[in-house]
Scaffold this active site. Sequence first.
Site, mmCIF file in Angstrom:
data_model
loop_
_atom_site.group_PDB
_atom_site.id
_atom_site.type_symbol
_atom_site.label_atom_id
_atom_site.label_comp_id
_atom_site.label_asym_id
_atom_site.label_seq_id
_atom_site.Cartn_x
_atom_site.Cartn_y
_atom_site.Cartn_z
ATOM 1 N N ASN A 182 -29.340 0.531 58.846
ATOM 2 C CA ASN A 182 -30.445 1.189 58.139
ATOM 3 C C ASN A 182 -31.465 1.641 59.179
ATOM 4 O O ASN A 182 -32.223 0.836 59.716
ATOM 5 C CB ASN A 182 -31.074 0.217 57.141
ATOM 6 C CG ASN A 182 -32.223 0.836 56.356
ATOM 7 O OD1 ASN A 182 -32.688 1.927 56.664
ATOM 8 N ND2 ASN A 182 -32.687 0.135 55.339
ATOM 9 N N HIS A 233 -22.527 1.801 58.316
ATOM 10 C CA HIS A 233 -21.599 1.014 59.126
ATOM 11 C C HIS A 233 -21.849 1.217 60.621
ATOM 12 O O HIS A 233 -21.883 0.251 61.386
ATOM 13 C CB HIS A 233 -20.151 1.410 58.781
ATOM 14 C CG HIS A 233 -19.121 0.635 59.534
ATOM 15 N ND1 HIS A 233 -18.662 1.015 60.784
ATOM 16 C CD2 HIS A 233 -18.452 -0.509 59.226
ATOM 17 C CE1 HIS A 233 -17.758 0.156 61.198
ATOM 18 N NE2 HIS A 233 -17.614 -0.779 60.281
ATOM 19 N N HIS A 239 -43.511 9.249 42.660
ATOM 20 C CA HIS A 239 -44.275 8.070 43.088
ATOM 21 C C HIS A 239 -44.495 7.158 41.879
ATOM 22 O O HIS A 239 -45.085 7.568 40.884
ATOM 23 C CB HIS A 239 -45.623 8.501 43.682
ATOM 24 C CG HIS A 239 -46.212 7.505 44.627
ATOM 25 N ND1 HIS A 239 -46.382 6.185 44.313
ATOM 26 C CD2 HIS A 239 -46.657 7.643 45.914
ATOM 27 C CE1 HIS A 239 -46.922 5.544 45.338
ATOM 28 N NE2 HIS A 239 -47.096 6.412 46.331
ATOM 29 N N HIS A 251 -29.871 7.768 51.199
ATOM 30 C CA HIS A 251 -30.470 6.873 52.192
ATOM 31 C C HIS A 251 -29.630 5.610 52.357
ATOM 32 O O HIS A 251 -29.352 4.893 51.391
ATOM 33 C CB HIS A 251 -31.896 6.510 51.771
ATOM 34 C CG HIS A 251 -32.466 5.357 52.522
ATOM 35 N ND1 HIS A 251 -32.510 5.303 53.899
ATOM 36 C CD2 HIS A 251 -33.013 4.181 52.085
ATOM 37 C CE1 HIS A 251 -33.065 4.163 54.274
ATOM 38 N NE2 HIS A 251 -33.377 3.472 53.204
ATOM 39 N N CYS A 259 -39.116 4.154 53.755
ATOM 40 C CA CYS A 259 -37.908 4.854 54.182
ATOM 41 C C CYS A 259 -37.796 6.273 53.618
ATOM 42 O O CYS A 259 -36.934 7.036 54.056
ATOM 43 C CB CYS A 259 -36.670 4.043 53.778
ATOM 44 S SG CYS A 259 -36.608 2.403 54.523
ATOM 45 N N HIS A 312 -22.650 18.296 49.014
ATOM 46 C CA HIS A 312 -22.748 17.126 49.883
ATOM 47 C C HIS A 312 -23.959 16.290 49.475
ATOM 48 O O HIS A 312 -24.987 16.823 49.071
ATOM 49 C CB HIS A 312 -22.870 17.547 51.352
ATOM 50 C CG HIS A 312 -21.803 18.496 51.795
ATOM 51 N ND1 HIS A 312 -20.507 18.100 52.060
ATOM 52 C CD2 HIS A 312 -21.838 19.836 52.000
ATOM 53 C CE1 HIS A 312 -19.792 19.155 52.425
ATOM 54 N NE2 HIS A 312 -20.572 20.220 52.396
#
Length: 511
Positions: free
Chosen positions: A443, A439, A322, A410, A243, A406
Amino acid sequence: MNSDGTTTTGGGGGDVQIHQTRILPDFLQSVNLKYVKLGYHYLITHLLTLCLIPLMSIIIIQASQMNPNDLHHLWLHLQYNLVSVIICSAILVFGSTVYIMTRPRSIYLVDYSCYKPPSNLSVKFTQFMEHSKLTGDFSDDSLDFQRKILERSGLGEETYVPEAMHHIPPTPSMAAAREEAENVMFGALDNLFANTKIKPKDIGVLVVNCSLFNPTPSLSAMIVNKYKLRGNIRSFNLGGMGCSAGVIAIDLAKDMLQVHRNTYAVVVSTENITQNWYFGNKKSMLIPNCLFRVGGSAVLLSNKGSDKRRAKYKLVHVVRTHKGADDKAFRCVYQEQDDDGKTGVSLSKDLMAIAGGALKTNITTLGPLVLPISEQLLFFATLVVKKLLNAKVKPYIPDFKLAFDHFCIHAGGRAVIDELEKNLQLLPMHVEASRMTLHRFGNTSSSSIWYELAYTEAKGRMRKGNRVWQIAFGSGFKCNSAVWQALRHVKPSLKSPWEDCIHRYPVQVVT
């Protein structure tokens, strides 16, 4: 009222003392500390300016008091040292030229588009559970587990699953997976090209990321074929990167735009669900079924100076972390087969702890790049005290609200957003875009951070100079950050995914 400042009330159960006088001082103390910290922040931030003002005043006063003869002597001195002046000027011009030629090019985000699936692909909780039951693949215990996950997930009743999952039984074929990929990618790209008026032939770099669906020819080749992109295009197809691959794709496009002059780069981020639905009963592999939904984004980047005036944002930083060298981190999001030979993605119980560690490493690198000097000094002072004095001092958590306006976290799940809100000491308004994206769209993997940015724009909150922090987590395990700065008051683009529903948000999410 007693002499010690308390009030005593009588009653059958004995006297109760209500400490009235302590409430106000405690409140005032918290307010005072807040403004002390704010004052400290402004003092340190503008310290150089405050020091230069008296210095400049002294120089001006001294210059005004100089004798005209002194100025004449100074001019004669410069005339006699003409060679020195010429050499210094040549060095200055050469140095400036080298700097201008070798400095990193500014990368501008001209516009982006998020795919909004048709309404016939939306799925309500009852429909989701009914279809899961009718497949006959899930035990009663697995069905009950999925129902509980849905109820606590933070997802709403309007998220989307692909066409193949609406059939009974589902039809997860290669053809259906290609159709899903084409609808998402081409839908986002069509809208992007229409809004920006960019011709596909003008695209010099193409980066596509999709973790679980990697057909031959590749997804990037499908785009080249559809839009008849030029033959010398630099195209890349990123697979299996989870993702957080959207930020990785942005970083790759940025590097390519540093090499190739006066061109555009398109980054397409998506995930494919059709062939990656899990039809087994292992609970750790059932969670993705409940959370992942159809979605994708297309982003247009430019290194042309002429695009600055019409661009929405400028890329400021990309920081990648990573943790794959650690075995637990490597296996915490893992595609495998269960005992019955059914393929799915397993999520480890250690996922949140590993994500927290990756985030800590990432912000340790990002912090010095974005935080004001006042926060860096506080963090450094706490670290020195802890190391040198071996004191039991809690590590100082920098106030990232001073660096960013802002936050696009994710939308991997409610727990991810909750954890970052708590650990970064954010306010509900800072995570509103992430919660509402989860909502409304679920995802959507690597594209979720773009739905969140679109939400902020649709709410009219993006002002010129605002900084945006996009944070993404992915298998491997990775935590990646991208920082953008708004170049103007940003309005939502045409056919924004929030165009017809932003007036209903924010909504109260059931916890």
